[in-house]
Write a protein that holds these residues in place. Structure first.
Motif, PDB file in Angstrom:
ATOM      1  N   ASP A 376     -41.115  -9.202  18.232  1.00 41.08           N
ATOM      2  CA  ASP A 376     -40.268  -8.557  17.335  1.00 41.08           C
ATOM      3  C   ASP A 376     -38.929  -8.950  17.439  1.00 41.08           C
ATOM      4  N   PRO A 377     -38.523  -9.233  16.123  1.00 41.26           N
ATOM      5  CA  PRO A 377     -37.032  -9.820  15.783  1.00 41.26           C
ATOM      6  C   PRO A 377     -35.960  -8.807  16.498  1.00 41.26           C
ATOM      7  N   GLU A 378     -36.377  -7.697  16.274  1.00 44.17           N
ATOM      8  CA  GLU A 378     -35.506  -6.595  16.670  1.00 44.17           C
ATOM      9  C   GLU A 378     -34.970  -6.453  18.014  1.00 44.17           C
ATOM     10  N   ILE A 379     -35.669  -7.440  19.082  1.00 47.66           N
ATOM     11  CA  ILE A 379     -35.360  -7.539  20.386  1.00 47.66           C
ATOM     12  C   ILE A 379     -34.960  -8.832  20.725  1.00 47.66           C
ATOM     13  N   TYR A 380     -34.619  -9.568  19.760  1.00 46.46           N
ATOM     14  CA  TYR A 380     -34.118 -10.894  20.101  1.00 46.46           C
ATOM     15  C   TYR A 380     -32.658 -11.193  20.970  1.00 46.46           C
ATOM     16  N   GLU A 381     -31.756 -10.131  20.716  1.00 42.39           N
ATOM     17  CA  GLU A 381     -30.440 -10.047  21.213  1.00 42.39           C
ATOM     18  C   GLU A 381     -30.490  -9.614  22.650  1.00 42.39           C
ATOM     19  N   TYR A 382     -31.521  -9.138  23.130  1.00 43.12           N
ATOM     20  CA  TYR A 382     -31.505  -8.458  24.514  1.00 43.12           C
ATOM     21  C   TYR A 382     -31.851  -9.544  25.350  1.00 43.12           C
ATOM     22  N   GLN A 383     -31.185  -9.278  26.561  1.00 36.97           N
ATOM     23  CA  GLN A 383     -30.834 -10.435  27.765  1.00 36.97           C
ATOM     24  C   GLN A 383     -32.301 -10.445  28.563  1.00 36.97           C
ATOM     25  N   ILE A 384     -32.603 -11.553  28.911  1.00 34.30           N
ATOM     26  CA  ILE A 384     -33.749 -11.766  29.894  1.00 34.30           C
ATOM     27  C   ILE A 384     -33.529 -12.977  30.832  1.00 34.30           C
ATOM     28  N   PRO A 385     -34.038 -12.844  32.116  1.00 34.32           N
ATOM     29  CA  PRO A 385     -33.887 -14.007  33.244  1.00 34.32           C
ATOM     30  C   PRO A 385     -34.440 -15.549  32.560  1.00 34.32           C
ATOM     31  N   LYS A 386     -33.894 -16.242  32.356  1.00 35.04           N
ATOM     32  CA  LYS A 386     -34.220 -17.518  31.962  1.00 35.04           C
ATOM     33  C   LYS A 386     -35.641 -18.045  32.761  1.00 35.04           C
ATOM     34  N   ASN A 459     -42.166 -16.344  41.388  1.00 33.32           N
ATOM     35  CA  ASN A 459     -40.987 -16.482  41.307  1.00 33.32           C
ATOM     36  C   ASN A 459     -40.279 -15.690  40.010  1.00 33.32           C
ATOM     37  N   VAL A 460     -41.197 -15.680  38.865  1.00 28.95           N
ATOM     38  CA  VAL A 460     -40.761 -14.687  38.110  1.00 28.95           C
ATOM     39  C   VAL A 460     -40.635 -13.272  38.348  1.00 28.95           C
ATOM     40  N   ASN A 461     -41.750 -12.856  39.003  1.00 31.73           N
ATOM     41  CA  ASN A 461     -41.829 -11.447  39.573  1.00 31.73           C
ATOM     42  C   ASN A 461     -40.612 -11.263  40.337  1.00 31.73           C
ATOM     43  N   GLU A 462     -40.498 -12.049  41.402  1.00 34.53           N
ATOM     44  CA  GLU A 462     -39.397 -11.677  42.252  1.00 34.53           C
ATOM     45  C   GLU A 462     -38.080 -11.655  41.548  1.00 34.53           C
ATOM     46  N   ARG A 463     -37.772 -12.471  40.980  1.00 40.15           N
ATOM     47  CA  ARG A 463     -36.365 -12.401  40.176  1.00 40.15           C
ATOM     48  C   ARG A 463     -36.299 -11.409  39.465  1.00 40.15           C
ATOM     49  N   ILE A 464     -37.433 -10.778  38.757  1.00 38.07           N
ATOM     50  CA  ILE A 464     -37.128  -9.767  37.833  1.00 38.07           C
ATOM     51  C   ILE A 464     -36.663  -8.353  38.727  1.00 38.07           C
ATOM     52  N   ARG A 465     -37.747  -8.402  39.837  1.00 40.85           N
ATOM     53  CA  ARG A 465     -37.225  -7.187  40.832  1.00 40.85           C
ATOM     54  C   ARG A 465     -35.956  -7.195  41.270  1.00 40.85           C
ATOM     55  N   MET A 466     -35.438  -8.537  41.764  1.00 36.62           N
ATOM     56  CA  MET A 466     -34.214  -8.570  42.310  1.00 36.62           C
ATOM     57  C   MET A 466     -33.238  -8.194  41.493  1.00 36.62           C
ATOM     58  N   TYR A 467     -33.193  -8.390  40.057  1.00 38.85           N
ATOM     59  CA  TYR A 467     -32.275  -8.176  39.285  1.00 38.85           C
ATOM     60  C   TYR A 467     -32.285  -6.584  38.665  1.00 38.85           C
ATOM     61  N   PHE A 468     -33.759  -6.085  38.563  1.00 42.32           N
ATOM     62  CA  PHE A 468     -33.952  -4.894  37.805  1.00 42.32           C
ATOM     63  C   PHE A 468     -34.292  -3.605  38.801  1.00 42.32           C
ATOM     64  N   GLY A 469     -34.902  -3.950  39.839  1.00 42.08           N
ATOM     65  CA  GLY A 469     -35.556  -2.971  40.814  1.00 42.08           C
ATOM     66  C   GLY A 469     -36.960  -3.044  40.852  1.00 42.08           C
ATOM     67  N   ALA A 470     -37.725  -2.420  41.926  1.00 48.05           N
ATOM     68  CA  ALA A 470     -38.906  -2.351  42.061  1.00 48.05           C
ATOM     69  C   ALA A 470     -39.989  -2.091  41.174  1.00 48.05           C
ATOM     70  N   GLU A 471     -39.258  -1.121  40.262  1.00 51.79           N
ATOM     71  CA  GLU A 471     -40.111  -0.393  39.483  1.00 51.79           C
ATOM     72  C   GLU A 471     -40.484  -1.365  38.261  1.00 51.79           C
ATOM     73  N   PHE A 472     -39.793  -2.614  38.115  1.00 50.18           N
ATOM     74  CA  PHE A 472     -40.173  -3.591  36.800  1.00 50.18           C
ATOM     75  C   PHE A 472     -40.833  -4.808  37.589  1.00 50.18           C
ATOM     76  N   GLY A 473     -41.470  -5.469  36.526  1.00 55.13           N
ATOM     77  CA  GLY A 473     -42.129  -6.627  37.158  1.00 55.13           C
ATOM     78  C   GLY A 473     -43.443  -6.931  36.285  1.00 55.13           C
ATOM     79  N   MET A 474     -44.195  -7.647  36.793  1.00 53.25           N
ATOM     80  CA  MET A 474     -45.439  -8.193  35.934  1.00 53.25           C
ATOM     81  C   MET A 474     -46.808  -7.366  36.291  1.00 53.25           C
ATOM     82  N   LYS A 475     -47.688  -7.239  35.437  1.00 55.74           N
ATOM     83  CA  LYS A 475     -48.932  -6.599  35.438  1.00 55.74           C
ATOM     84  C   LYS A 475     -50.146  -7.498  34.979  1.00 55.74           C
TER      85      LYS A 475
END
Length: 518
Positions: A376-386, A459-475
Motif C-alpha cells: 500500500d503506497p500509504e505506508i511507504y514513509e514508515y520506517q523499517i529495519p533494512k 536474524n530478522v525476527n531477533e532484530r524486530i524484537r530487539m527494536y520493538f519488543g517481544a510482542e512483535f515479530g514474524m508468524k
C-alpha cells in the motif's frame, strides 16, 4: 577486596572527600523546609483566590448599586418628559440633563448580561434572569409609548401607560437589582467564612508540623554526626574510584549497622558492574560478528557470481540494453543493502530493494519465477529495519519455488491496520509439514547466533524484537504442497527509532559494509 596498605592510604586521604556531612545536613534541612514551603504556597493560592472572588463580588455590587440608585429615576424622568412633549426621541442626544430611554435600557442590559456570565451562585442568577426579562418587557412598553406619541392625541393613554406599566416595571427592575445585591452580599460572607476556616486549619497544621519536624531534625542530625560520617566517607571514596574507571575498588566498612549493609551491597554492585562490563564487551564482539554474518548471508557470493555471469552472457549475446539494465539493478540492490550504514530505511526503499533483487533473480529463473508486489503506497514513509523482507523473499525462492520444479508465484503485500504494519511474503512452493514448521518456529525464536538453520529469518525476527519488543515479530504458516506465508508485524513509525547507542551500531554496520565491499 583491596589490599590493607591501599585501605590505609584511602583513610589518610579522607580530607579530600567532597561528600561532606554538612551537605547531608543541609539536604535534610531543605527537605524539612519543603512542607512549610508547600503550606505557604497553599496559603498564598487560597488568599489569591479569595481576593479574586472578593474583588469580583465587590465589582458586581458596585455596578448593581449604581443602577439601583440611578436607573429608575433617570428612566421615569426621560419617559415622562417625552410624554408631556418636553423632548422627543430624536432630541435626547442634544439634551444634556436627560438620557435616551433606549440608551438606558441598552446599557442596563449589557451590564447585567456581563454580570450573569461571571456570577456563580444560583440565587443571584435567578434574580438576574428576572431582571433581564423585565428589561425586555420594559423595552416593549417603551416601543408602544413611542409609537403612541408619534400617532398623537393619546396623552391620557400615555400617562396611564406610564403609571400602570412603565413605572411598575422600573420598580420591579429596581427590586431585582436589590435582591441581586442582597444575595451577592451573602456570597461575600460565605467567602469570608471559608477563608477564616482555611486560616485556622493552616495554623493547626503548621503548629503540628513545626513540633514534629523539630524533633525529627534533632534526631537526624545526631544520627548523622555520630554514626554515618566515617562509613559514608569510605563509600564516597570507593564510589569516586569506580566513577574514574577503577572497577576493582571496594568499600571496607565494619560499623555493623545499615551503612555496613549498604557497603556490602555496594561491593556486590561493583562486582556485578565489572562482570557486566566484560559481558558487554564480549556481546559487542558477538554483535559485530553477527552484523558481518548478516551481510555475508544477504550478499551471497553465488548470487553475485551468477548475476555477473548473466551480464556476461547478455553482452556476448549482443543484448547490451538488458545487460545495462541488470547492471543498474545490481547497483541499486547493493546501494540499498549498504544504506550508508543506517539500520532503518523507509518501506519505499525496502520495496525498491526487494524489487531489484527479484528483477535480477527473474533473469536467472525466468522459467519458474513469477512475482507480484502489492504494498500500500500509504505506508511507504514508515520506517523499517533494512533487510527485513529480502531474507523472506530469498527463503521463498530457494526453499519454496526452486524445489517445486515448476512455475511458482511469490507475492509480497504490505498494509496498515490500526497502529501496526503487516508485511507478508507468500509463495505457492513446496511448503512444509507440521514437524518442519515447528522446527523452523523454534529456530527463529532463538538468538540468531545460536541457530543451526534459518539464520536469515532468525536474524530478522531477533532484530524486530530487539527494536520493538517481544510482542512483535514474524508468524509462519505453511502446508506441504500448498506453499508458505510469513507475516511480519511491526509498529507504524515515521521517526527513526534508533537509540543513541545506534550510532555505534551504525558505525559497526559501516565497518561491516566496508569489509564486505573489500
Amino acid at each position: 577486596m583491596i589490599k590493607n596498605d591501599e585501605l590505609r592510604k584511602y583513610q589518610m586521604d579522607r580530607q579530600d572527600v567532597k561528600f561532606s556531612i554538612r551537605k547531608k545536613i543541609l539536604g535534610v534541612t531543605l527537605v524539612a523546609a519543603l512542607p512549610f514551603l508547600a503550606i505557604s504556597i497553599y496559603l498564598l493560592i487560597s488568599m489569591s483566590n479569595y481576593n479574586h472572588t472578593y474583588n469580583k463580588i465587590v465589582q458586581n455590587l458596585t455596578i448593581a448599586n449604581n443602577y439601583n440608585l440611578d436607573f429608575k429615576e433617570e428612566m421615569d424622568e426621560s419617559l415622562y418628559k417625552m410624554v408631556v412633549g418636553y423632548v422627543t426621541v430624536d432630541d435626547f442626544d442634544d439634551a444634556e440633563e436627560l438620557k435616551s430611554p433606549y440608551v438606558l435600557i441598552k446599557n442596563l442590559r449589557k451590564e447585567f448580561r456581563n454580570l450573569k456570565k461571571i456570577t456563580t451562585d444560583t440565587e443571584s442568577k435567578l434574580w438576574l434572569d428576572s431582571l433581564l426579562r423585565n428589561i425586555d418587557t420594559l423595552e416593549n412598553r417603551v416601543d408602544d409609548l413611542v409609537q403612541n406619541i408619534h400617532v398623537g392625541g393619546t396623552y391620557d393613554s400615555n400617562i396611564k401607560e406610564l403609571d400602570d406599566n412603565i413605572y411598575i416595571l422600573t420598580e420591579l427592575i429596581q427590586d431585582d437589582i436589590q435582591y441581586y445585591i442582597y444575595y451577592q452580599t451573602e456570597s461575600m460572607e460565605k467567602v469570608t467564612d471559608t477563608l477564616n476556616t482555611q486560616i485556622r486549619t493552616f495554623i493547626i497544621i503548621c503548629a503540628c508540623l513545626i513540633a514534629v519536624l523539630t524533633i525529627g531534625l534533632v534526631m537526624a542530625v545526631m544520627q548523622i554526626t555520630t554514626g554515618m560520617l566515617r562509613p559514608i566517607q569510605v563509600l564516597a571514596q570507593a564510589a569516586g574510584r569506580i566513577s574514574k574507571g577503577d572497577l576493582d575498588a571496594r568499600a571496607d566498612v565494619d560499623s555493623r549497622d545499615e551503612i555496613a549493609v549498604l557497603a556490602d551491597r555496594f561491593n556486590d554492585m561493583a562486582g556485578n558492574i565489572q562482570t557486566l562490563v566484560v559481558k558487554v564487551r564480549e556481546d559487542e564482539q558477538k554483535m559485530r560478528k553477527a552484523d558481518l554474518r548478516l551481510l555475508q548471508e544477504q550478499i551471497n557470493p553465488h548470487f553475485l557470481y551468477n548475476t555477473l555471469d548473466n551480464i556476461v552472457w547478455l553482452i556476448e549475446g549482443n543484448e547490451p540494453d538488458e545487460a545495462v539494465e541488470m547492471v543498474v539493478t545490481l547497483s541499486e540492490f547493493f546501494r540499498l543493502v549498504l544504506s550508508k550504514g543506517k539500520e532503518f530505511i523507509t518501506i519505499r526503499q525496502e520495496e525498491q530493494h526487494i524489487s531489484s533483487y527479484l528483477q535480477i533473480q527473474e533473469k536467472r529463473y525466468h522459467d519458474i519465477l513469477d512475482y507480484h508486489i502489492y504494498i500500500d503506497p500509504e505506508i511507504y514513509e514508515y520506517q523499517i529495519p533494512k533487510l527485513t523482507l529480502q531474507p523472506l523473499v530469498e527463503n521463498a525462492l530457494y526453499h519454496g519455488i526452486k524445489y517445486k520444479r515448476s512455475r511458482g508465484m511469490i507475492e509480497i503485500t504490505g498494509t496498515k491496520e490500526g497502529e501496526n504494519l503487516y508485511l507478508t511474503v507468500a509463495d505457492d512452493g513446496v511448503g512444509m509439514d507440521e514437524d518442519e514448521l515447528k522446527k523452523l518456529g523454534k529456530e527463529i525464536s532463538r538468538p540468531c547466533k545460536e541457530t543451526e538453520s534459518g539464520f536469515g529469518l532468525a536474524n530478522v525476527n531477533e532484530r524486530i524484537r530487539m527494536y520493538f519488543g517481544a510482542e512483535f515479530g514474524m508468524k509462519i504458516w505453511s502446508e506441504k504442497g500448498s506453499g508458505t506465508r510469513i507475516t511480519i508485524e511491526i509498529p507504524a513509525i515515521t521517526d527513526n527509532p534508533e537509540k543513541p547507542e545506534a550510532g555505534k551500531q551504525s558505525t559497526r554496520s559501516e565497518e561491516a559494509e566496508n569489509e564486505a565491499e573489500k
